[in-house]
Write a protein that holds these residues in place. Structure first.
Motif, PDB file in Angstrom:
ATOM      1  N   ARG A  57       0.812  -1.225   0.000  1.00  0.00           N
ATOM      2  CA  ARG A  57       0.000   0.000   0.000  1.00  0.00           C
ATOM      3  C   ARG A  57       0.844   1.274   0.000  1.00  0.00           C
ATOM      4  NH1 ARG A  57      -2.938  -3.439   3.599  1.00  0.00           N
ATOM      5  NH2 ARG A  57      -4.837  -4.138   2.585  1.00  0.00           N
ATOM      6  N   SER A  58       2.145   1.123   0.023  1.00  0.00           N
ATOM      7  CA  SER A  58       2.999   2.308  -0.034  1.00  0.00           C
ATOM      8  C   SER A  58       3.078   2.795  -1.477  1.00  0.00           C
ATOM      9  CB  SER A  58       4.397   1.982   0.489  1.00  0.00           C
ATOM     10  OG  SER A  58       5.107   1.214  -0.468  1.00  0.00           O
ATOM     11  N   PRO A  59       3.403   4.072  -1.685  1.00  0.00           N
ATOM     12  CA  PRO A  59       3.497   4.577  -3.058  1.00  0.00           C
ATOM     13  C   PRO A  59       4.510   3.817  -3.913  1.00  0.00           C
ATOM     14  CG  PRO A  59       3.431   6.398  -1.515  1.00  0.00           C
ATOM     15  CD  PRO A  59       3.563   5.144  -0.689  1.00  0.00           C
ATOM     16  N   TYR A  60       5.664   3.476  -3.355  1.00  0.00           N
ATOM     17  CA  TYR A  60       6.672   2.760  -4.140  1.00  0.00           C
ATOM     18  C   TYR A  60       6.226   1.329  -4.420  1.00  0.00           C
ATOM     19  CZ  TYR A  60       9.673   6.697  -2.781  1.00  0.00           C
ATOM     20  OH  TYR A  60      10.196   7.946  -2.584  1.00  0.00           O
ATOM     21  N   GLY A  61       5.525   0.721  -3.486  1.00  0.00           N
ATOM     22  CA  GLY A  61       4.959  -0.609  -3.715  1.00  0.00           C
ATOM     23  C   GLY A  61       3.923  -0.582  -4.822  1.00  0.00           C
ATOM     24  N   TRP A  62       3.113   0.459  -4.828  1.00  0.00           N
ATOM     25  CA  TRP A  62       2.109   0.622  -5.880  1.00  0.00           C
ATOM     26  C   TRP A  62       2.789   0.768  -7.238  1.00  0.00           C
ATOM     27  CZ3 TRP A  62       0.877   4.278  -9.537  1.00  0.00           C
ATOM     28  CH2 TRP A  62      -0.365   4.138 -10.151  1.00  0.00           C
ATOM     29  N   LEU A  63       3.835   1.612  -7.318  1.00  0.00           N
ATOM     30  CA  LEU A  63       4.566   1.780  -8.574  1.00  0.00           C
ATOM     31  C   LEU A  63       5.171   0.460  -9.037  1.00  0.00           C
ATOM     32  CD1 LEU A  63       6.435   5.177  -8.036  1.00  0.00           C
ATOM     33  CD2 LEU A  63       4.627   4.694  -9.699  1.00  0.00           C
ATOM     34  N   TYR A  64       5.732  -0.285  -8.106  1.00  0.00           N
ATOM     35  CA  TYR A  64       6.326  -1.578  -8.464  1.00  0.00           C
ATOM     36  C   TYR A  64       5.265  -2.512  -9.040  1.00  0.00           C
ATOM     37  CZ  TYR A  64       8.454  -6.137  -8.206  1.00  0.00           C
ATOM     38  OH  TYR A  64       8.917  -7.386  -8.541  1.00  0.00           O
ATOM     39  N   ARG A  65       4.138  -2.626  -8.358  1.00  0.00           N
ATOM     40  CA  ARG A  65       3.071  -3.528  -8.817  1.00  0.00           C
ATOM     41  C   ARG A  65       2.510  -3.115 -10.174  1.00  0.00           C
ATOM     42  NH1 ARG A  65       0.680  -2.413  -4.369  1.00  0.00           N
ATOM     43  NH2 ARG A  65      -1.307  -1.906  -5.339  1.00  0.00           N
ATOM     44  N   ARG A  66       2.359  -1.817 -10.405  1.00  0.00           N
ATOM     45  CA  ARG A  66       1.723  -1.335 -11.633  1.00  0.00           C
ATOM     46  C   ARG A  66       2.684  -1.235 -12.820  1.00  0.00           C
ATOM     47  NH1 ARG A  66      -3.159  -2.543 -10.353  1.00  0.00           N
ATOM     48  NH2 ARG A  66      -4.063  -1.268  -8.736  1.00  0.00           N
ATOM     49  N   LEU A  67       3.923  -0.796 -12.575  1.00  0.00           N
ATOM     50  CA  LEU A  67       4.827  -0.506 -13.679  1.00  0.00           C
ATOM     51  C   LEU A  67       5.936  -1.530 -13.900  1.00  0.00           C
ATOM     52  CD1 LEU A  67       5.278   3.335 -13.086  1.00  0.00           C
ATOM     53  CD2 LEU A  67       3.646   2.183 -14.588  1.00  0.00           C
ATOM     54  N   VAL A  68       6.424  -2.126 -12.838  1.00  0.00           N
ATOM     55  CA  VAL A  68       7.595  -2.996 -12.953  1.00  0.00           C
ATOM     56  C   VAL A  68       7.215  -4.473 -12.952  1.00  0.00           C
ATOM     57  CG1 VAL A  68       9.801  -3.634 -11.894  1.00  0.00           C
ATOM     58  CG2 VAL A  68       9.052  -1.256 -11.874  1.00  0.00           C
ATOM     59  N   ARG A  69       6.459  -4.892 -11.977  1.00  0.00           N
ATOM     60  CA  ARG A  69       6.122  -6.309 -11.805  1.00  0.00           C
ATOM     61  C   ARG A  69       5.496  -6.950 -13.041  1.00  0.00           C
ATOM     62  NH1 ARG A  69       5.567 -10.822 -11.837  1.00  0.00           N
ATOM     63  NH2 ARG A  69       4.765 -12.262 -10.316  1.00  0.00           N
ATOM     64  N   PRO A  70       4.612  -6.264 -13.776  1.00  0.00           N
ATOM     65  CA  PRO A  70       4.028  -6.886 -14.975  1.00  0.00           C
ATOM     66  C   PRO A  70       5.059  -7.222 -16.059  1.00  0.00           C
ATOM     67  CG  PRO A  70       2.715  -5.013 -14.294  1.00  0.00           C
ATOM     68  CD  PRO A  70       3.959  -4.985 -13.465  1.00  0.00           C
ATOM     69  N   ARG A  71       6.226  -6.574 -16.008  1.00  0.00           N
ATOM     70  CA  ARG A  71       7.259  -6.802 -17.022  1.00  0.00           C
ATOM     71  C   ARG A  71       8.268  -7.872 -16.613  1.00  0.00           C
ATOM     72  NH1 ARG A  71       5.076  -2.098 -17.372  1.00  0.00           N
ATOM     73  NH2 ARG A  71       5.057  -0.811 -19.200  1.00  0.00           N
ATOM     74  N   LEU A  72       8.116  -8.407 -15.418  1.00  0.00           N
ATOM     75  CA  LEU A  72       9.041  -9.416 -14.898  1.00  0.00           C
ATOM     76  C   LEU A  72       8.369 -10.778 -14.846  1.00  0.00           C
ATOM     77  CD1 LEU A  72      10.407  -7.438 -11.813  1.00  0.00           C
ATOM     78  CD2 LEU A  72      11.451  -7.607 -14.080  1.00  0.00           C
ATOM     79  N   GLY A  73       9.184 -11.793 -14.796  1.00  0.00           N
ATOM     80  CA  GLY A  73       8.645 -13.124 -14.553  1.00  0.00           C
ATOM     81  C   GLY A  73       8.267 -13.246 -13.094  1.00  0.00           C
ATOM     82  N   PRO A  74       7.640 -14.353 -12.726  1.00  0.00           N
ATOM     83  CA  PRO A  74       7.264 -14.528 -11.321  1.00  0.00           C
ATOM     84  C   PRO A  74       8.508 -14.613 -10.434  1.00  0.00           C
ATOM     85  CG  PRO A  74       6.869 -16.538 -12.557  1.00  0.00           C
ATOM     86  CD  PRO A  74       7.276 -15.490 -13.548  1.00  0.00           C
TER      87      PRO A  74
END
Length: 149
Positions: A57-74
């Motif tokens: 729920r932190s801003p950086y966690g949100w950015l990671y989930r929305r912008l970075v995580r979708p581009r990475l493998g599990p």
């Protein structure tokens, strides 16, 4: 509301806290370079949200989930959220102390607290070594020893 007690840990992708450490390092270096107590106070808010509401729920966690995580493998594995969440609380303490120093005219305090926070964030960002997480584990071990004696 889900149980967030120590018996039911939340698990997170360990790449998220490391991504947050990169952003944190950049913000803290900028605060140190400019002597901005306002910027450091803004980073304190980010730390507070991560410590109180959780990393997701932190801003950086949100950015990671929305912008970075979708581009990475599990992730290969997940990690317990409690140590990095505790580290957010430690970062909050240093950021509040530093912001208070800068905003009250005690620049030396702002520099010292911000520099300590930069060092810790950089260790996590560059090497994956989380000082606050290690402090959490030491505290847990110490508490367990006190309970046994």
């Amino acid at each position: 509301m889900p149980d967030r007690s120590p018996r039911v840990p939340v698990h997170v992708d360990p790449r998220g806290p490391r991504f947050a450490a990169v952003l944190t390092t950049l913000v803290l270096v900028l605060a140190l370079a400019t002597g901005s107590g306002v910027l450091l106070a803004a980073q304190a808010v980010v730390f507070a949200l991560g410590a109180v509401l959780g990393l997701r729920r932190s801003p950086y966690g949100w950015l990671y989930r929305r912008l970075v995580r979708p581009r990475l493998g599990p992730p290969r594995e997940l990690e317990d959220e409690r140590p990095p969440r505790f580290a957010q609380g430690v970062g909050l303490a240093f950021a509040v102390l530093g912001a208070a120093g800068y905003l009250s005219g005690a620049g030396w305090l702002g520099v010292a607290a911000t520099a300590a926070a930069v060092a810790a964030a950089f260790l996590n960002a560059a090497f994956g070594y989380c000082l606050g997480c290690e402090a959490y584990l030491l505290a847990v071990r110490g508490r367990a020893r006190l309970g046994q004696g």
